[in-house]
Scaffold this active site. Structure first.
Site, PDB file in Angstrom:
ATOM      1  N   SER A  93       0.842  -1.197   0.000  1.00  0.00           N
ATOM      2  CA  SER A  93       0.000   0.000   0.000  1.00  0.00           C
ATOM      3  C   SER A  93       0.872   1.241   0.000  1.00  0.00           C
ATOM      4  O   SER A  93       1.981   1.240   0.545  1.00  0.00           O
ATOM      5  CB  SER A  93      -0.843  -0.062   1.268  1.00  0.00           C
ATOM      6  OG  SER A  93      -1.243   1.217   1.667  1.00  0.00           O
ATOM      7  N   TYR A 131      -1.546  -0.405  10.663  1.00  0.00           N
ATOM      8  CA  TYR A 131      -1.827  -0.995   9.351  1.00  0.00           C
ATOM      9  C   TYR A 131      -0.644  -0.783   8.401  1.00  0.00           C
ATOM     10  O   TYR A 131      -0.132  -1.731   7.787  1.00  0.00           O
ATOM     11  CB  TYR A 131      -3.099  -0.380   8.742  1.00  0.00           C
ATOM     12  CG  TYR A 131      -3.213  -0.663   7.271  1.00  0.00           C
ATOM     13  CD1 TYR A 131      -3.550  -1.934   6.824  1.00  0.00           C
ATOM     14  CD2 TYR A 131      -2.914   0.317   6.317  1.00  0.00           C
ATOM     15  CE1 TYR A 131      -3.612  -2.221   5.462  1.00  0.00           C
ATOM     16  CE2 TYR A 131      -2.969   0.042   4.968  1.00  0.00           C
ATOM     17  CZ  TYR A 131      -3.321  -1.224   4.538  1.00  0.00           C
ATOM     18  OH  TYR A 131      -3.362  -1.506   3.199  1.00  0.00           O
ATOM     19  N   LYS A 137       2.305  -3.404   6.503  1.00  0.00           N
ATOM     20  CA  LYS A 137       2.705  -3.480   5.086  1.00  0.00           C
ATOM     21  C   LYS A 137       4.222  -3.294   4.953  1.00  0.00           C
ATOM     22  O   LYS A 137       4.866  -3.972   4.154  1.00  0.00           O
ATOM     23  CB  LYS A 137       1.944  -2.453   4.257  1.00  0.00           C
ATOM     24  CG  LYS A 137       0.450  -2.744   4.159  1.00  0.00           C
ATOM     25  CD  LYS A 137       0.179  -4.098   3.504  1.00  0.00           C
ATOM     26  CE  LYS A 137      -1.276  -4.488   3.508  1.00  0.00           C
ATOM     27  NZ  LYS A 137      -1.521  -5.878   3.059  1.00  0.00           N
TER      28      LYS A 137
END
Ligand code: UDP
Length: 344
Positions: A127, A152, A156
């Protein structure tokens, strides 16, 4: 025909990728999805579009034993596209351990099994959140990664790092991490799209749900940013374009012997578009007036982020086909379709 395993196949990008894989003659597909944030109906929708049944294993990838059974049953997997992960930035701040556990553990298991069962090709969903709040735009892949802004985003960053460390001791594996900017829109037929559970966090589902009457009004988070119209800028990219890039990335790993063992590639249109522009485009293509107001800034939002997408264009021979109007129109078609199916 090589067998491809898609994790999170019932999810937003996973399901569109399955459609694109089938359209590109990858017909031997299996999915692993425990429907923690998706619906079983997705496979019926995929069948409506492609005419094909895709076998799904309802397994939690954090459960190594059950996941291994899938590999035992399917000894001929030649590629894994690993989408399955939690993805809500805000929730990850509230529940960091939920994110670290799920997103990391599932990847550890996938890699263990990829090695044990000799799966050579891996595509990983990453992302643009790995870039954090960045000043130098457009963002290229060699931008050094800063401290992650959220759990989050950190999952990644860790995922990408794990892949690199794993590949150093795994000469038989190759991987590409695809860094998505803002995937939006739906399959052009309107038969497949994003299905947020509860109140959507993301802009476009919030717009379509407001337009159809599920939400009363959209709040645009901030109109005092240093941009032309004062609203934040993002790189919105059609989900079907993102999906197709996965197929090209997989083909690249499979067919190009000279391709590096590991690479990261941005997936965006390269265009920075403001929230207000998105709303305007939606109103224009649908002919619907959207009820919206300006509200305070959302904590943690970057002012502007958009991709340099030259690498995807050159390396994968990919070009985004859909523009902002297509994104809005397909998202709206999908929302109306959901209403008809009474899913909301
Ligand atoms: N946004 C907004 N109202 C909403 C949801 C999002 O104004 O109800 C804005 C948000 O502040 C950001 C942009 O829309 O500038 C895209 O947000 P989204 O959550 O879709 O993606 P992000 O780029 O934050 O991952």
């Amino acid at each position: 025909m090589s067998k491809i395993l898609i994790t999170g196949g019932a999810g937003y990008i996973g399901s569109h990728t399955i459609v694109d894989l089938i359209e590109n003659n990858f017909t031997n597909l299996i999915s692993v999805d425990n429907f923690s944030n998706s619906s079983k109906d997705t496979f019926d929708r995929i069948k409506e579009i492609t005419g094909k049944d895709v076998k799904n294993y309802n397994v939690d990838l954090c459960n190594l034993e059950q996941t291994e059974k899938i590999f035992e049953e399917n000894r001929d997997i030649s590629g894994i596209i690993h989408f399955a992960a939690y993805k809500a930035v805000g929730e990850s701040v509230e529940k960091p351990l939920k994110y670290y556990h799920n997103n990391i553990e599932s990847l550890v298991n996938m890699l263990k099994l990829a090695k044990k069962y000799n799966v050579p090709n891996i595509i990983f969903s990453s992302s643009c959140s790995v870039y954090g709040n960045i000043d130098k735009l457009p963002v290229t892949e060699d931008t050094p990664l800063p401290k992650a802004e959220s759990p989050y985003a950190y999952t990644k960053q860790i995922g990408e790092r794990m892949l690199q460390d794993f590949l150093k001791i795994s000469p038989n594996q190759k991987a590409i991490a695809l860094r998505y900017f803002n995937p939006v829109g739906a399959h052009p037929t309107g038969k497949l799209g994003e299905m947020p559970i509860g109140v959507p966090n993301n802009l476009v589902p919030f717009i379509t749900q407001t337009a159809i009457g599920i939400r009363e009004k959209l709040t645009i988070f901030g109109n005092d940013y240093p941009t032309k119209d004062g609203t934040c800028i993002r790189d919105y990219i059609h989900v079907s374009d993102i999906a197709h890039a996965h197929v090209l990335a997989l083909q690249k790993l499979m067919n190009d012997k000279n391709f590096p063992q590991y690479d990261v590639i941005n997936l965006g249109t390269g265009n920075g578009v403001s929230v207000k522009k998105v709303v305007d485009a939606f109103e224009k293509v649908t002919g619907k007036k959207l009820n919206y107001e300006y509200g305070p800034r959302r904590p943690g939002d970057a002012v502007a982020i958009y991709a340099n997408n030259q690498k995807a264009i050159k390396v994968l021979n990919w070009t985004p086909k859909y523009n902002l109007n297509d994104m809005m129109l397909s998202a709206w078609k999908w929302e109306k379709n959901l209403q008809q199916a009474n899913v909301n």
